[in-house]
Motif scaffolding. Sequence first.
Motif, PDB file in Angstrom:
ATOM      1  N   ALA A   1      38.414  25.691 101.671  1.00  0.00           N
ATOM      2  CA  ALA A   1      36.749  25.759 101.565  1.00  0.00           C
ATOM      3  C   ALA A   1      36.308  25.307 100.032  1.00  0.00           C
ATOM      4  O   ALA A   1      35.179  25.009  99.711  1.00  0.00           O
ATOM      5  CB  ALA A   1      36.120  27.117 101.702  1.00  0.00           C
ATOM      6  N   ALA A   2      37.346  25.262  99.279  1.00  0.00           N
ATOM      7  CA  ALA A   2      37.341  25.019  97.843  1.00  0.00           C
ATOM      8  C   ALA A   2      37.520  23.859  97.317  1.00  0.00           C
ATOM      9  O   ALA A   2      37.463  23.318  96.197  1.00  0.00           O
ATOM     10  CB  ALA A   2      37.913  26.062  96.891  1.00  0.00           C
ATOM     11  N   MET A   3      38.195  22.939  98.489  1.00  0.00           N
ATOM     12  CA  MET A   3      38.539  21.678  98.075  1.00  0.00           C
ATOM     13  C   MET A   3      37.369  20.697  97.768  1.00  0.00           C
ATOM     14  O   MET A   3      36.028  21.091  98.140  1.00  0.00           O
ATOM     15  CB  MET A   3      39.351  21.088  99.240  1.00  0.00           C
ATOM     16  N   ALA A   4      37.720  19.616  97.044  1.00  0.00           N
ATOM     17  CA  ALA A   4      36.692  18.702  96.560  1.00  0.00           C
ATOM     18  C   ALA A   4      35.754  19.372  96.052  1.00  0.00           C
ATOM     19  O   ALA A   4      34.582  18.749  95.820  1.00  0.00           O
ATOM     20  CB  ALA A   4      36.064  17.815  97.986  1.00  0.00           C
TER      21      ALA A   4
ATOM     22  N   LYS B   1      38.691  32.034 104.452  1.00  0.00           N
ATOM     23  CA  LYS B   1      38.840  32.121 103.004  1.00  0.00           C
ATOM     24  C   LYS B   1      40.337  31.635 102.724  1.00  0.00           C
ATOM     25  O   LYS B   1      40.846  32.394 101.690  1.00  0.00           O
ATOM     26  CB  LYS B   1      38.266  33.166 102.341  1.00  0.00           C
ATOM     27  N   GLN B   2      41.148  31.273 103.908  1.00  0.00           N
ATOM     28  CA  GLN B   2      42.630  30.980 103.561  1.00  0.00           C
ATOM     29  C   GLN B   2      42.766  29.540 103.635  1.00  0.00           C
ATOM     30  O   GLN B   2      42.237  28.582 104.108  1.00  0.00           O
ATOM     31  CB  GLN B   2      43.330  31.560 104.840  1.00  0.00           C
ATOM     32  N   THR B   3      43.933  29.063 102.974  1.00  0.00           N
ATOM     33  CA  THR B   3      44.371  27.545 102.944  1.00  0.00           C
ATOM     34  C   THR B   3      44.987  27.329 104.414  1.00  0.00           C
ATOM     35  O   THR B   3      45.992  28.026 104.764  1.00  0.00           O
ATOM     36  CB  THR B   3      45.284  27.292 101.971  1.00  0.00           C
ATOM     37  N   GLN B   4      44.368  26.108 105.068  1.00  0.00           N
ATOM     38  CA  GLN B   4      45.013  25.715 106.201  1.00  0.00           C
ATOM     39  C   GLN B   4      45.951  24.746 106.064  1.00  0.00           C
ATOM     40  O   GLN B   4      45.600  23.508 105.445  1.00  0.00           O
ATOM     41  CB  GLN B   4      43.837  25.483 107.206  1.00  0.00           C
ATOM     42  N   VAL B   5      47.160  24.707 106.618  1.00  0.00           N
ATOM     43  CA  VAL B   5      48.264  23.905 106.568  1.00  0.00           C
ATOM     44  C   VAL B   5      48.047  22.749 107.634  1.00  0.00           C
ATOM     45  O   VAL B   5      47.937  23.207 108.692  1.00  0.00           O
ATOM     46  CB  VAL B   5      49.819  24.391 106.268  1.00  0.00           C
ATOM     47  N   SER B   6      48.334  21.632 106.947  1.00  0.00           N
ATOM     48  CA  SER B   6      48.390  20.648 108.070  1.00  0.00           C
ATOM     49  C   SER B   6      49.817  20.350 108.510  1.00  0.00           C
ATOM     50  O   SER B   6      50.822  20.041 107.773  1.00  0.00           O
ATOM     51  CB  SER B   6      47.678  19.178 107.428  1.00  0.00           C
TER      52      SER B   6
ATOM     53  N   LEU C   1      42.015  13.388 101.533  1.00  0.00           N
ATOM     54  CA  LEU C   1      42.414  14.466 100.689  1.00  0.00           C
ATOM     55  C   LEU C   1      43.382  15.610 101.220  1.00  0.00           C
ATOM     56  O   LEU C   1      44.329  16.046 100.570  1.00  0.00           O
ATOM     57  CB  LEU C   1      40.965  15.408 100.293  1.00  0.00           C
ATOM     58  N   THR C   2      43.202  15.885 102.625  1.00  0.00           N
ATOM     59  CA  THR C   2      44.170  16.702 103.254  1.00  0.00           C
ATOM     60  C   THR C   2      45.388  16.111 103.410  1.00  0.00           C
ATOM     61  O   THR C   2      46.549  16.937 103.391  1.00  0.00           O
ATOM     62  CB  THR C   2      43.507  16.789 104.886  1.00  0.00           C
ATOM     63  N   ALA C   3      45.364  14.804 103.338  1.00  0.00           N
ATOM     64  CA  ALA C   3      46.784  14.253 103.372  1.00  0.00           C
ATOM     65  C   ALA C   3      47.566  14.497 101.983  1.00  0.00           C
ATOM     66  O   ALA C   3      48.661  14.482 102.090  1.00  0.00           O
ATOM     67  CB  ALA C   3      46.717  12.728 103.703  1.00  0.00           C
ATOM     68  N   GLN C   4      46.730  14.297 100.728  1.00  0.00           N
ATOM     69  CA  GLN C   4      47.455  14.520  99.704  1.00  0.00           C
ATOM     70  C   GLN C   4      47.816  15.908  99.380  1.00  0.00           C
ATOM     71  O   GLN C   4      49.021  15.977  98.586  1.00  0.00           O
ATOM     72  CB  GLN C   4      46.316  14.063  98.538  1.00  0.00           C
ATOM     73  N   ALA C   5      47.100  16.839  99.894  1.00  0.00           N
ATOM     74  CA  ALA C   5      47.474  18.282  99.878  1.00  0.00           C
ATOM     75  C   ALA C   5      48.235  18.664 100.808  1.00  0.00           C
ATOM     76  O   ALA C   5      48.945  20.063 100.987  1.00  0.00           O
ATOM     77  CB  ALA C   5      46.412  19.043  99.416  1.00  0.00           C
ATOM     78  N   ASN C   6      48.278  18.075 102.089  1.00  0.00           N
ATOM     79  CA  ASN C   6      49.014  18.686 102.900  1.00  0.00           C
ATOM     80  C   ASN C   6      48.198  20.072 103.689  1.00  0.00           C
ATOM     81  O   ASN C   6      48.775  20.655 104.489  1.00  0.00           O
ATOM     82  CB  ASN C   6      50.273  18.976 103.018  1.00  0.00           C
ATOM     83  N   SER C   7      47.062  20.205 103.336  1.00  0.00           N
ATOM     84  CA  SER C   7      46.336  21.184 103.491  1.00  0.00           C
ATOM     85  C   SER C   7      44.783  21.136 103.392  1.00  0.00           C
ATOM     86  O   SER C   7      44.560  20.097 102.909  1.00  0.00           O
ATOM     87  CB  SER C   7      46.913  22.463 102.925  1.00  0.00           C
ATOM     88  N   ALA C   8      44.037  22.147 103.725  1.00  0.00           N
ATOM     89  CA  ALA C   8      42.559  21.969 103.403  1.00  0.00           C
ATOM     90  C   ALA C   8      42.111  23.414 103.238  1.00  0.00           C
ATOM     91  O   ALA C   8      42.640  24.390 103.770  1.00  0.00           O
ATOM     92  CB  ALA C   8      41.727  21.459 104.676  1.00  0.00           C
TER      93      ALA C   8
ATOM     94  N   PHE D   1      51.728  12.283 110.751  1.00  0.00           N
ATOM     95  CA  PHE D   1      51.123  11.000 110.404  1.00  0.00           C
ATOM     96  C   PHE D   1      50.067  11.366 109.364  1.00  0.00           C
ATOM     97  O   PHE D   1      49.696  10.465 108.461  1.00  0.00           O
ATOM     98  CB  PHE D   1      50.263  10.526 111.643  1.00  0.00           C
ATOM     99  N   ILE D   2      49.039  12.309 109.351  1.00  0.00           N
ATOM    100  CA  ILE D   2      48.028  12.745 108.483  1.00  0.00           C
ATOM    101  C   ILE D   2      48.875  12.941 107.047  1.00  0.00           C
ATOM    102  O   ILE D   2      48.433  12.200 106.133  1.00  0.00           O
ATOM    103  CB  ILE D   2      47.445  13.891 108.817  1.00  0.00           C
ATOM    104  N   ASN D   3      49.983  13.766 106.942  1.00  0.00           N
ATOM    105  CA  ASN D   3      50.358  13.948 105.742  1.00  0.00           C
ATOM    106  C   ASN D   3      51.296  12.610 105.111  1.00  0.00           C
ATOM    107  O   ASN D   3      51.260  12.501 103.968  1.00  0.00           O
ATOM    108  CB  ASN D   3      51.610  14.853 106.135  1.00  0.00           C
ATOM    109  N   GLY D   4      51.760  11.939 106.030  1.00  0.00           N
ATOM    110  CA  GLY D   4      52.253  10.588 105.528  1.00  0.00           C
ATOM    111  C   GLY D   4      51.374   9.539 105.000  1.00  0.00           C
ATOM    112  O   GLY D   4      51.601   8.747 104.354  1.00  0.00           O
ATOM    113  N   ILE D   5      49.973   9.600 105.282  1.00  0.00           N
ATOM    114  CA  ILE D   5      49.112   8.849 104.694  1.00  0.00           C
ATOM    115  C   ILE D   5      49.146   8.666 103.127  1.00  0.00           C
ATOM    116  O   ILE D   5      48.896   7.704 102.650  1.00  0.00           O
ATOM    117  CB  ILE D   5      47.717   9.340 104.970  1.00  0.00           C
TER     118      ILE D   5
END
Length: 375
Positions: free
Chosen positions: A286-289, A190-195, A277-284, A199-203
């Motif tokens: 469970a409540a995303m999307a 139940k935590q936010t996982q940071v990317s 969506l992970t690239a946009q938020a730089n994280s993921a 490369f992924i963040n740069g998308i």
Amino acid sequence: MSEDAPTSTATSERSATLPAQSPPVDPAETHAAAEKTAAKPGLSWWRGSGGEGAKRNLGLIGVLVALVVIGIVTRPDLYSDSSWVWGNFLTILKLASVVGVVTVGMTFVIIGGGIDLSVGAIIALAGVWATTVATQSFGTGGMIFTAVVVGICVGLVNGVLISYGRLVPFIATLAMLVAARGLAAQISGKQTQVSDNDFINGIAANNLLGIPLLVYILAAVVIGGWVLLNRTTFGRRTVAVGGNPEAARLAGINVKRHTVLLYALSGLCAGIAAIMLTAQANSAQAAMANLYELDAIAAAIIGGTLLSGGRGTIVGSLLGVLIFSTITNLFAINGLSTEAQNMVKGGIIVAAVLIQQIQYGSLGKFLNRNRATTA
């Protein structure tokens, strides 16, 4: 005279019973009419089913133009700046990119006679799984591979439950929505996982020729979906299965296997959207999307995809996504509330479904299909 009278009477009675003959046809007029018809081969296409999609797409483009005009009237101070207009256009495209990718997969599922309420949850599960510490240790390839494989696998589970478990698509995908969200929450604690992957963040942050990379990904998925639907056997089978599954089965199509593939394709698109969506938020998390499935379904319906299946276009669905993104942008630049925006979107969805119901009776066919599947 007595012998001639009966003869003339019989002749008149016989002529009265004969059908009236049409006047002679002039061959020159017939030839001229044929040449006139041949000179306009596109007219019959435009009036027939072939031009129906084109007319609908032109109507959607008209709606987009009307929204832009509303924006110009309400905020002339912003639209007078050409650099702002271009930046705002790119913002709308970026806003539409993730939902647009999901909508491509959803369009295939609905054309095939199904529905997928779990795509938002699949995005969350794929995103969370791809951003775990263990997965990120494999680098960019490991993260992308994980997200795509998770999406495909969950889509396959949906397809198997519907095709071989004989569950109604609405119920099967609704159950998957709850289960996938729960699994995503379990994995992430139940935590936010940071990317941490640059490369992924740069998308989402990088551009190519002044256009965001997210827009290129959307364009690639849309083009691939259009080719798959309109230029391959898979697309023709999708339309056949959605239009009449029993006739498709009698024609030699493995309807169950094809349905599984359709949901796997929807899962694939959800996996791609998870990376975006992970690239946009730089994280993921469970409540995303959240509620992305409703946005995708609404965009497909606005674009002309029938709820009952058997009819739909990728271009129309893309235009539906752009309409909703433009509405969101229009409300944002005018400082209007999200609640009012959602009410307008809901009204548009209801209007689109009512139009389909009047034209094709699609809602009744959709409900009847679900009843038949349950039986």
